[in-house]
Design an enzyme around this catalytic site. Structure first.
Site, PDB file in Angstrom:
ATOM      1  N   ARG A 177      -3.097 -62.820 -26.393  1.00 22.50           N
ATOM      2  CA  ARG A 177      -3.466 -63.056 -24.366  1.00 22.50           C
ATOM      3  C   ARG A 177      -4.842 -62.020 -23.578  1.00 22.50           C
ATOM      4  NH1 ARG A 177       0.868 -60.289 -24.959  1.00 22.50           N
ATOM      5  NH2 ARG A 177       1.617 -59.099 -23.531  1.00 22.50           N
ATOM      6  N   CYS A 190     -16.517 -35.035 -18.078  1.00 23.03           N
ATOM      7  CA  CYS A 190     -16.993 -34.601 -16.942  1.00 23.03           C
ATOM      8  C   CYS A 190     -15.480 -33.426 -16.807  1.00 23.03           C
ATOM      9  CB  CYS A 190     -17.258 -35.234 -16.701  1.00 23.03           C
ATOM     10  SG  CYS A 190     -16.786 -36.153 -15.697  1.00 23.03           S
ATOM     11  N   GLY A 202     -13.596 -36.388 -15.355  1.00 23.48           N
ATOM     12  CA  GLY A 202     -13.480 -37.752 -16.123  1.00 23.48           C
ATOM     13  C   GLY A 202     -13.957 -38.998 -15.076  1.00 23.48           C
ATOM     14  N   ARG A 228     -11.573 -30.510 -15.989  1.00 24.59           N
ATOM     15  CA  ARG A 228     -10.578 -29.290 -15.406  1.00 24.59           C
ATOM     16  C   ARG A 228      -8.775 -29.906 -15.044  1.00 24.59           C
ATOM     17  NH1 ARG A 228     -15.806 -29.688 -11.434  1.00 24.59           N
ATOM     18  NH2 ARG A 228     -17.325 -27.816 -12.873  1.00 24.59           N
ATOM     19  N   ARG A 254      -8.522 -61.942 -21.476  1.00 27.95           N
ATOM     20  CA  ARG A 254      -9.101 -60.596 -20.138  1.00 27.95           C
ATOM     21  C   ARG A 254      -9.734 -60.248 -19.863  1.00 27.95           C
ATOM     22  NH1 ARG A 254      -1.889 -60.874 -19.834  1.00 27.95           N
ATOM     23  NH2 ARG A 254      -1.272 -62.218 -19.309  1.00 27.95           N
ATOM     24  N   HIS A 289      -4.723 -52.878 -24.603  1.00 29.70           N
ATOM     25  CA  HIS A 289      -4.269 -54.103 -23.955  1.00 29.70           C
ATOM     26  C   HIS A 289      -5.790 -54.269 -23.533  1.00 29.70           C
ATOM     27  CE1 HIS A 289       0.514 -55.083 -22.983  1.00 29.70           C
ATOM     28  NE2 HIS A 289      -0.112 -55.213 -23.975  1.00 29.70           N
ATOM     29  N   ASN A 290      -6.594 -53.547 -23.641  1.00 25.41           N
ATOM     30  CA  ASN A 290      -8.185 -53.403 -22.859  1.00 25.41           C
ATOM     31  C   ASN A 290      -9.167 -53.518 -24.018  1.00 25.41           C
ATOM     32  OD1 ASN A 290      -6.318 -51.469 -20.428  1.00 25.41           O
ATOM     33  ND2 ASN A 290      -6.604 -53.613 -20.342  1.00 25.41           N
ATOM     34  N   GLY A 331     -16.886 -38.785 -12.940  1.00 27.51           N
ATOM     35  CA  GLY A 331     -18.193 -39.624 -12.405  1.00 27.51           C
ATOM     36  C   GLY A 331     -18.287 -40.410 -14.136  1.00 27.51           C
ATOM     37  N   ASP A 347     -20.671 -33.573 -19.543  1.00 29.07           N
ATOM     38  CA  ASP A 347     -22.101 -32.560 -18.774  1.00 29.07           C
ATOM     39  C   ASP A 347     -21.677 -31.517 -19.153  1.00 29.07           C
ATOM     40  OD1 ASP A 347     -19.630 -32.414 -16.586  1.00 29.07           O
ATOM     41  OD2 ASP A 347     -20.229 -33.222 -15.172  1.00 29.07           O
ATOM     42  N   HIS A 348     -21.865 -30.357 -18.366  1.00 26.00           N
ATOM     43  CA  HIS A 348     -21.885 -28.676 -17.744  1.00 26.00           C
ATOM     44  C   HIS A 348     -19.820 -28.618 -17.509  1.00 26.00           C
ATOM     45  CE1 HIS A 348     -22.612 -29.974 -14.260  1.00 26.00           C
ATOM     46  NE2 HIS A 348     -22.127 -28.458 -13.502  1.00 26.00           N
TER      47      HIS A 348
HETATM   48  C1  RB5 Z   1     -19.531 -31.187 -11.685  1.00 23.34           C
HETATM   49  O1  RB5 Z   1     -19.350 -30.813 -10.976  1.00 23.34           O
HETATM   50  C2  RB5 Z   1     -18.873 -32.809 -11.333  1.00 23.34           C
HETATM   51  O2  RB5 Z   1     -19.045 -33.081 -10.472  1.00 23.34           O
HETATM   52  C3  RB5 Z   1     -18.798 -33.426 -12.700  1.00 23.34           C
HETATM   53  O3  RB5 Z   1     -18.643 -32.870 -13.707  1.00 23.34           O
HETATM   54  C4  RB5 Z   1     -17.583 -34.569 -12.321  1.00 23.34           C
HETATM   55  O4  RB5 Z   1     -16.195 -34.201 -12.324  1.00 23.34           O
HETATM   56  C5  RB5 Z   1     -17.977 -35.660 -11.620  1.00 23.34           C
HETATM   57  O5  RB5 Z   1     -17.507 -36.724 -11.337  1.00 23.34           O
END
Ligand code: RB5
Length: 148
Positions: free
Chosen positions: A131, A64, A67, A108, A135, A97-98, A69, A9-10
């Site tokens: 294994r 994002c 991370g 951020r 899982r 493992h996953n 969302g 996203d932005h």
């Molecule tokens: C955007 O402000 C922020 O909410 C988005 O990038 C993300 O961190 C959401 O989980």
């Protein structure tokens, strides 16, 4: 060269551009967006990237602000195992493992050098199988999911 899908996203755009350049010598980069700093909705980017990863059985990276969302949205897709990673160990284990097929990062949260190290660990590590195969299979077939 294999394809690597990138999306942000932005709030993840700057780190995505840096990582795209960093990875371009090793992968054909397919950037599903966003391509501008205008505010946008991360679930739509996650949806676009996960669709591509599912169709190609490839790997993707979603970025994002935190991370969080992106990982929540991506993990709603059956067959997507999205790992939100804050260090190299998590990235390595998510593959080993996953069998994670999507790496989620928070611009951020991470400095550029750490983000590059996490990405390296993710793309250079393969699933161990054994294994862990059973899982990982159970993630999409947990007994009570069938009754919902
Ligand atoms: C955007 O402000 C922020 O909410 C988005 O990038 C993300 O961190 C959401 O989980």
């Amino acid at each position: 060269m294999s394809v690597l899908f990138l999306g942000s996203d932005h709030a993840g755009l700057g780190l995505k551009q840096i990582l795209g350049q960093y990875l371009a010598a090793r992968f054909t980069i397919h950037d599903v967006g966003t391509h501008s700093e205008d505010s946008c909705d991360y679930p739509l980017i996650a949806d676009a990237l996960c669709t591509q990863v599912r169709q190609t059985a490839g790997l993707g990276i979603l970025i994002c602000g935190s991370g969080l969302g992106m990982s929540m949205a991506a993990n709603r897709h059956a067959g997507i195992r999205a790992a939100l990673c804050a260090n190299e160990y998590m990235a390595r284990m998510s593959r080993l493992h996953n069998n994670a097929n999507v790496l989620c990062l928070g611009e951020r949260i991470l400095g550029v050098d750490l983000a590059k190290a996490i990405v390296d660990a993710f793309v250079e590590t393969s699933f161990e199988g054994g294994r862990h195969e059973r899982r990982v299979g159970l993630i999409d077939t947990q007994p009570s999911l069938a009754t919902r």
